[in-house]
Design an enzyme around this catalytic site. Structure first.
Site, PDB file in Angstrom:
ATOM      1  N   GLY A  14       0.843  -1.180   0.000  1.00 14.75           N
ATOM      2  CA  GLY A  14       0.000   0.000   0.000  1.00 14.75           C
ATOM      3  C   GLY A  14       0.877   1.228   0.000  1.00 14.75           C
ATOM      4  O   GLY A  14       0.827   2.044   0.930  1.00 14.75           O
ATOM      5  N   GLY A  15       1.672   1.370  -1.075  1.00 13.87           N
ATOM      6  CA  GLY A  15       2.616   2.490  -1.121  1.00 13.87           C
ATOM      7  C   GLY A  15       2.397   3.387  -2.317  1.00 13.87           C
ATOM      8  O   GLY A  15       3.291   4.148  -2.694  1.00 13.87           O
ATOM      9  N   THR A  16       1.200   3.316  -2.924  1.00  9.80           N
ATOM     10  CA  THR A  16       0.992   4.072  -4.166  1.00  9.80           C
ATOM     11  C   THR A  16       0.419   5.457  -3.937  1.00  9.80           C
ATOM     12  O   THR A  16       0.455   6.297  -4.825  1.00  9.80           O
ATOM     13  CB  THR A  16       0.048   3.300  -5.107  1.00  9.80           C
ATOM     14  OG1 THR A  16      -1.147   2.969  -4.390  1.00  9.80           O
ATOM     15  CG2 THR A  16       0.711   2.035  -5.616  1.00  9.80           C
ATOM     16  N   GLY A  18      -0.953   8.397  -0.493  1.00  8.41           N
ATOM     17  CA  GLY A  18      -1.110   8.616   0.943  1.00  8.41           C
ATOM     18  C   GLY A  18       0.175   8.374   1.729  1.00  8.41           C
ATOM     19  O   GLY A  18       1.281   8.661   1.283  1.00  8.41           O
ATOM     20  N   GLY A  20       1.787   5.644   2.648  1.00  8.09           N
ATOM     21  CA  GLY A  20       2.746   4.680   2.112  1.00  8.09           C
ATOM     22  C   GLY A  20       3.635   5.318   1.061  1.00  8.09           C
ATOM     23  O   GLY A  20       4.856   5.084   1.025  1.00  8.09           O
ATOM     24  N   SER A 124      -4.438   2.435  13.607  1.00 12.06           N
ATOM     25  CA  SER A 124      -5.289   3.632  13.564  1.00 12.06           C
ATOM     26  C   SER A 124      -5.645   4.027  14.980  1.00 12.06           C
ATOM     27  O   SER A 124      -5.722   3.172  15.874  1.00 12.06           O
ATOM     28  CB  SER A 124      -6.582   3.325  12.793  1.00 12.06           C
ATOM     29  OG  SER A 124      -7.516   4.370  12.975  1.00 12.06           O
ATOM     30  N   TYR A 137     -14.174  -1.451  11.488  1.00  9.26           N
ATOM     31  CA  TYR A 137     -12.799  -1.033  11.179  1.00  9.26           C
ATOM     32  C   TYR A 137     -11.957  -0.979  12.459  1.00  9.26           C
ATOM     33  O   TYR A 137     -10.826  -1.489  12.497  1.00  9.26           O
ATOM     34  CB  TYR A 137     -12.838   0.335  10.496  1.00  9.26           C
ATOM     35  CG  TYR A 137     -11.501   0.994  10.270  1.00  9.26           C
ATOM     36  CD1 TYR A 137     -10.629   0.529   9.289  1.00  9.26           C
ATOM     37  CD2 TYR A 137     -11.116   2.107  11.018  1.00  9.26           C
ATOM     38  CE1 TYR A 137      -9.402   1.157   9.074  1.00  9.26           C
ATOM     39  CE2 TYR A 137      -9.900   2.742  10.805  1.00  9.26           C
ATOM     40  CZ  TYR A 137      -9.047   2.263   9.834  1.00  9.26           C
ATOM     41  OH  TYR A 137      -7.841   2.888   9.625  1.00  9.26           O
TER      42      TYR A 137
HETATM   43  N1  LIG Z   1      -5.805   8.805   6.456  1.00  4.00           N
HETATM   44  C1  LIG Z   1      -6.172   8.677   7.706  1.00  4.00           C
HETATM   45  O1  LIG Z   1      -6.697   9.640   8.292  1.00  4.00           O
HETATM   46  C2  LIG Z   1      -5.927   7.389   8.447  1.00  4.00           C
HETATM   47  C3  LIG Z   1      -6.101   7.384   9.838  1.00  4.00           C
HETATM   48  C4  LIG Z   1      -5.826   6.249  10.568  1.00  4.00           C
HETATM   49  C5  LIG Z   1      -5.353   5.124   9.932  1.00  4.00           C
HETATM   50  N2  LIG Z   1      -5.196   5.119   8.579  1.00  4.00           N
HETATM   51  C6  LIG Z   1      -4.640   3.915   7.985  1.00  4.00           C
HETATM   52  O2  LIG Z   1      -3.429   4.281   7.350  1.00  4.00           O
HETATM   53  C7  LIG Z   1      -3.170   3.456   6.226  1.00  4.00           C
HETATM   54  C8  LIG Z   1      -2.921   4.296   5.001  1.00  4.00           C
HETATM   55  O3  LIG Z   1      -4.001   5.160   4.841  1.00  4.00           O
HETATM   56  P1  LIG Z   1      -4.008   6.316   3.719  1.00  4.00           P
HETATM   57  O4  LIG Z   1      -4.981   7.339   4.166  1.00  4.00           O
HETATM   58  O5  LIG Z   1      -2.615   6.696   3.365  1.00  4.00           O
HETATM   59  O6  LIG Z   1      -4.711   5.493   2.556  1.00  4.00           O
HETATM   60  P2  LIG Z   1      -4.657   5.629   0.992  1.00  4.00           P
HETATM   61  O7  LIG Z   1      -4.159   6.974   0.549  1.00  4.00           O
HETATM   62  O8  LIG Z   1      -6.010   5.213   0.555  1.00  4.00           O
HETATM   63  O9  LIG Z   1      -3.554   4.520   0.608  1.00  4.00           O
HETATM   64  C9  LIG Z   1      -3.761   3.187   0.885  1.00  4.00           C
HETATM   65  C10 LIG Z   1      -2.762   2.343   0.128  1.00  4.00           C
HETATM   66  O10 LIG Z   1      -3.157   0.989   0.286  1.00  4.00           O
HETATM   67  C11 LIG Z   1      -3.423   0.411  -0.992  1.00  4.00           C
HETATM   68  N3  LIG Z   1      -4.561  -0.500  -0.824  1.00  4.00           N
HETATM   69  C12 LIG Z   1      -5.827  -0.188  -0.508  1.00  4.00           C
HETATM   70  N4  LIG Z   1      -6.579  -1.306  -0.418  1.00  4.00           N
HETATM   71  C13 LIG Z   1      -5.748  -2.335  -0.676  1.00  4.00           C
HETATM   72  C14 LIG Z   1      -5.900  -3.741  -0.735  1.00  4.00           C
HETATM   73  N5  LIG Z   1      -7.088  -4.336  -0.548  1.00  4.00           N
HETATM   74  N6  LIG Z   1      -4.819  -4.488  -1.013  1.00  4.00           N
HETATM   75  C15 LIG Z   1      -3.638  -3.937  -1.243  1.00  4.00           C
HETATM   76  N7  LIG Z   1      -3.415  -2.611  -1.223  1.00  4.00           N
HETATM   77  C16 LIG Z   1      -4.468  -1.830  -0.943  1.00  4.00           C
HETATM   78  C17 LIG Z   1      -3.680   1.585  -1.914  1.00  4.00           C
HETATM   79  O11 LIG Z   1      -3.313   1.307  -3.252  1.00  4.00           O
HETATM   80  P3  LIG Z   1      -4.380   1.056  -4.426  1.00  4.00           P
HETATM   81  O12 LIG Z   1      -5.460   2.078  -4.286  1.00  4.00           O
HETATM   82  O13 LIG Z   1      -3.559   1.156  -5.654  1.00  4.00           O
HETATM   83  O14 LIG Z   1      -4.817  -0.311  -4.151  1.00  4.00           O
HETATM   84  C18 LIG Z   1      -2.715   2.625  -1.351  1.00  4.00           C
HETATM   85  O15 LIG Z   1      -1.400   2.400  -1.814  1.00  4.00           O
HETATM   86  C19 LIG Z   1      -4.365   2.514   6.143  1.00  4.00           C
HETATM   87  O16 LIG Z   1      -4.064   1.293   6.812  1.00  4.00           O
HETATM   88  C20 LIG Z   1      -5.463   3.249   6.904  1.00  4.00           C
HETATM   89  O17 LIG Z   1      -6.419   2.347   7.446  1.00  4.00           O
HETATM   90  C21 LIG Z   1      -5.481   6.219   7.825  1.00  4.00           C
END
Ligand SMILES: NC(=O)c1ccc[n+]([C@@H]2O[C@H](COP(=O)([O-])OP(=O)(O)OC[C@H]3O[C@@H](n4cnc5c(N)ncnc54)[C@H](OP(=O)(O)O)[C@@H]3O)[C@@H](O)[C@H]2O)c1
Length: 242
Positions: A14-16, A18, A20, A124, A137
Site C-alpha cells: 500500500g505504497g501508491t 497517501g 505509504g 489507527s 474497522y
Molecule cells: N488517512 C487517515 O486519516 C488514516 C487514519 C488512521 C489510519 N489510517 C490507515 O493508514 C493506512 C494508510 O491510509 P491512507 O490514508 O494513506 O490510505 P490511501 O491513501 O487510501 O492509501 C492506501 C494504500 O493501500 C493500498 N490499498 C488499498 N486497499 C488495498 C488492498 N485491498 N490491497 C492492497 N493494497 C491496498 C492503496 O493502493 P491502491 O489504491 O492502488 O490499491 C494505497 O497504496 C491505512 O491502513 C489506513 O487504514 C489512515
C-alpha cells in the site's frame, strides 16, 4: 547512492498514495530502495485479500532484493458505516484487508526480512476507543494491533522488531476511507481539526517520519504502538484558546 539509509531495502504494502507513498519517498530520498505495492498501481500489484498475490509478491521481492530491511504493512480499508448499515460483505472485506491480509503478509514475507530488520504496521487511532461509524474497522485494526505484539514475540529471536504507527486524522487522498465523497472528505477535515488536541490534521510526511523512526532508529523498541495523532487518542484536557 548516498544518504542515511543507503543500501537499505524496503517493501511497502500500500505504497501508491497517501502515507505509504510518503514513506517510500522519504526512504528513497535517504538512499534506500523501496518496492511499493497497490491494487492497480505500484511496482507489484497486490490485493491484500488475495493470498496468491502475497505469494507472488514474496517471489518478486526474493528476485529483486533477496532480503529486505523493512516490511511496512500499510494498506488498509475502512468505510463509514453506522452499525445498522454494516453488511456481511463489508464486514468481511474490512477484516480481510486489515486483519487477515496483514497477518498473511507478515507470515509470507517475514522469512525475507533479514535478521535484525523491522516490520511496521499502520494501525489507527480507531484501534482503541469507540466510533459508531467505525465499529468494524476499529475492531479489525485492534485485532491487527494485537498481532503486532504476537509477531514481535515470534520474531524477537531473529532480532526483528515489530511495531505499529497509529495515525489520527491524516490528510491523504482518501483519509483512509474507501470511495470517500468530497462532502465526507471536507467534513472529516473540519471534524479532525476540531477534535484533535493539537487543533489540526496530520500530514502523510509526519506519519512517514514515524514509520522510518520505528524501522531504523528505534533499535530497542518492539511490540509498540506509536501514536501519530496530535493527542487524539489521549485523554488530554486542552484549555480553550485565549
Ligand atoms: N488517512 C487517515 O486519516 C488514516 C487514519 C488512521 C489510519 N489510517 C490507515 O493508514 C493506512 C494508510 O491510509 P491512507 O490514508 O494513506 O490510505 P490511501 O491513501 O487510501 O492509501 C492506501 C494504500 O493501500 C493500498 N490499498 C488499498 N486497499 C488495498 C488492498 N485491498 N490491497 C492492497 N493494497 C491496498 C492503496 O493502493 P491502491 O489504491 O492502488 O490499491 C494505497 O497504496 C491505512 O491502513 C489506513 O487504514 C489512515
Amino acid at each position: 547512492m548516498s544518504g542515511r539509509y543507503a543500501g537499505r531495502t524496503a517493501v511497502i504494502l500500500g505504497g501508491t498514495h497517501g502515507m505509504g507513498e510518503a514513506t517510500a519517498a522519504l526512504l528513497r530520498a535517504e538512499g534506500a530502495s523501496a518496492l511499493v505495492t497497490g491494487r492497480r498501481a505500484g511496482d507489484v500489484h497486490v490485493d491484500l485479500t488475495r493470498l496468491a498475490d502475497l505469494d507472488a509478491l514474496a517471489e518478486a521481492v526474493r528476485e529483486r532484493f533477496g532480503q529486505i530491511d523493512l516490511l511496512h504493512v500499510n494498506a488498509g480499508y475502512a468505510q463509514l458505516e453506522p452499525p445498522e448499515a454494516v453488511t456481511e460483505s463489508s464486514y468481511d472485506r474490512t477484516f480481510d484487508v486489515n486483519t487477515k491480509g496483514a497477518f498473511f503478509a507478515v507470515q509470507k514475507l517475514a522469512p525475507l526480512v533479514r535478521d535484525g530488520g523491522a516490520i511496521v504496521f499502520t494501525s489507527s487511532v480507531a484501534d482503541q476507543g469507540g466510533s459508531p461509524e467505525m465499529i468494524v474497522y476499529g475492531a479489525a485494526k485492534a485485532a491487527a494491533r494485537s498481532m503486532v505484539a504476537g509477531f514481535a514475540a515470534a520474531l524477537a529471536p531473529r532480532g526483528i522488531r515489530v511495531n505499529a504507527v497509529s495515525p489520527g486524522f491524516i490528510d491523504t487522498p482518501s483519509y483512509g476511507i474507501e470511495g470517500i465523497s468530497d462532502e465526507d472528505r471536507a467534513a472529516f477535515h473540519a471534524v479532525g481539526d476540531a477534535v484533535t488536541p493539537m487543533r489540526r490534521h496530520g500530514t502523510a510526511e509526519e506519519v512517514a517520519r514515524a514509520v522510518v523512526f520505528l524501522a531504523f532508529e528505534a533499535t530497542f523498541t518492539t511490540g509498540a504502538r506509536l501514536a501519530v495523532d496530535g493527542g487524539l487518542g489521549e485523554a488530554l484536557d486542552v484549555p480553550a484558546a485565549a
